[in-house]
Design an enzyme around this catalytic site. Structure first.
Site, PDB file in Angstrom:
ATOM      1  N   GLY A 120       0.826  -1.201   0.000  1.00 15.98           N
ATOM      2  CA  GLY A 120       0.000   0.000   0.000  1.00 15.98           C
ATOM      3  C   GLY A 120       0.857   1.246   0.000  1.00 15.98           C
ATOM      4  N   GLY A 121       1.991   1.172  -0.667  1.00 15.17           N
ATOM      5  CA  GLY A 121       2.970   2.257  -0.625  1.00 15.17           C
ATOM      6  C   GLY A 121       2.573   3.503  -1.398  1.00 15.17           C
ATOM      7  N   GLY A 128      -0.531   4.833  -0.935  1.00 16.29           N
ATOM      8  CA  GLY A 128      -1.636   5.399  -0.184  1.00 16.29           C
ATOM      9  C   GLY A 128      -1.233   6.598   0.655  1.00 16.29           C
ATOM     10  N   LYS A 173      -0.861   6.919  -8.910  1.00 20.22           N
ATOM     11  CA  LYS A 173      -0.191   5.906  -8.092  1.00 20.22           C
ATOM     12  C   LYS A 173       1.119   5.466  -8.745  1.00 20.22           C
ATOM     13  CE  LYS A 173      -4.159   3.982  -5.632  1.00 20.22           C
ATOM     14  NZ  LYS A 173      -4.933   2.752  -5.329  1.00 20.22           N
ATOM     15  N   LYS A 203     -10.526  -5.147  11.965  1.00 17.14           N
ATOM     16  CA  LYS A 203      -9.125  -5.042  12.390  1.00 17.14           C
ATOM     17  C   LYS A 203      -8.813  -6.074  13.472  1.00 17.14           C
ATOM     18  CE  LYS A 203      -8.407  -0.224  11.104  1.00 17.14           C
ATOM     19  NZ  LYS A 203      -8.120   1.156  11.540  1.00 17.14           N
TER      20      LYS A 203
END
Length: 323
Positions: free
Chosen positions: A22-23, A25, A56, A150
């Site tokens: 998720g770099g 984000g 992205k 979570k």
């Protein structure tokens, strides 16, 4: 210096290899940058699912220019995830999305499975970075699903006996500070604003880059192993009224304050769109219950005590960018 001393020195100085999932984000790109700045060999999962998202892709190329390595992998290809994980020591999940929801839950669980199979990861940080879900099991529907999912990921991590650190980063300043904690804007109000209850519940506000700095500090720290690390720098523990007071001093202009009772605030839930209901629930727990500060850390850790050398951004300085 003998060979044993050289070897020991090398081992002491070696930096863990870090994979950020998720770099691209909101917090993920900051985590990747902080990892690089701290000297860690930094890897970012390049997912084919990126499709035609040029923004992205440009973030990935910029991180690559700064020294990051891009590793191809897909959540629809389990072996590709295992292969990516085998190249690193630490995995940080920062999959974007304001709400966790079922799709992100599925991806997180797939990542846990890949880490378990790879068997080499010495620390996993799942995608949390908000309120501690273990303390939010009483929260209002429909927002409670965020915390329940979570906790499902935490259960999978602990059952797989994967070493972990959970980061409770509280309130990102970009969403809670510049707007003086108003729900419908990211910019400071010009004339009037809403105060929740008496406005005196203590809240923890965090600059997002500081969240990343503190997070990266934990990954090689044995004190943070298998614990929750709370980001609570003391000068950033403020009430909404204190936050508004800082802005008024900076601008020299007082704002009209309209207080909203607990009952009137919760009445907004009825008929509101789903995402608004989730936001109302979260704001209620933060600003009426004081859920971020109404407990002691206990056997877990607080980041500013572990890492007093971090010169974190105070909210008066943060607000100056809005002048």
């Amino acid at each position: 210096m003998n060979e044993h001393t050289k070897s020991s020195k090398f081992l002491f100085m070696a930096k863990s290899k870090v994979l950020v999932v998720g770099g691209t984000g909101y917090i993920g790109k900051r985590l990747a940058a902080a990892s690089l700045a701290a000297g860690h060999p930094t890897y970012i999962l390049l997912r084919r699912e990126i499709g035609l998202d040029m923004d992205k892709l440009q973030i990935l190329f910029e991180l690559k220019r700064r020294g990051a390595h891009l590793i191809e992998g897909s959540f629809s290809d389990h072996q590709s995830l295992v292969d990516a994980v085998k190249q690193v020591d630490v995995v940080i999940s920062a999959m974007s999305g304001v709400h966790f929801r079922s799709h992100n839950l599925m991806m997180q669980l797939k990542l846990v499975d890949a880490i378990k199979e790879a068997g080499n990861v010495k620390r996993f940080l799942p995608s949390e970075f908000g309120s501690d879900p273990a303390r939010m099991l009483h929260s209002l529907e429909p927002g409670r699903v965020t915390f329940d999912e979570k906790m499902t990921v935490r259960k999978a991590i602990e059952e797989a006996q994967i070493p972990y650190t959970y980061i409770s980063a509280n309130c990102f300043a970009g969403y809670f500070v510049g707007n003086l904690s108003q729900m419908e804007t990211l910019l400071p109000p010009k004339d009037k604003l809403f105060i929740y209850g008496d406005g005196n519940a203590k809240v923890v506000f965090m600059d997002e880059d500081d969240v990343a700095k503190y997070t990266i500090k934990t990954i090689d720290d044995p004190r943070a192993a298998n614990k929750t690390v709370y980001l609570r720098p003391p000068e950033n523990i403020l009430s909404q009224r204190e936050l508004v007071g800082i802005w008024e001093r900076l601008t020299g202009k007082p704002l009209e304050k309209i207080t909203i009772s607990e009952e009137d605030f919760l009445a907004r839930l009825e008929g509101a769109p789903y995402a608004v209901q989730v936001g109302i629930g979260h704001f209620y727990h933060i600003f009426y219950e004081g859920c971020l500060t109404n407990f002691e850390v206990g056997d877990d850790e607080e980041a500013s005590k572990l890492y007093p050398e971090v010169d974190y951004i105070r909210m008066d300085d943060y607000l100056k960018r809005y002048l």
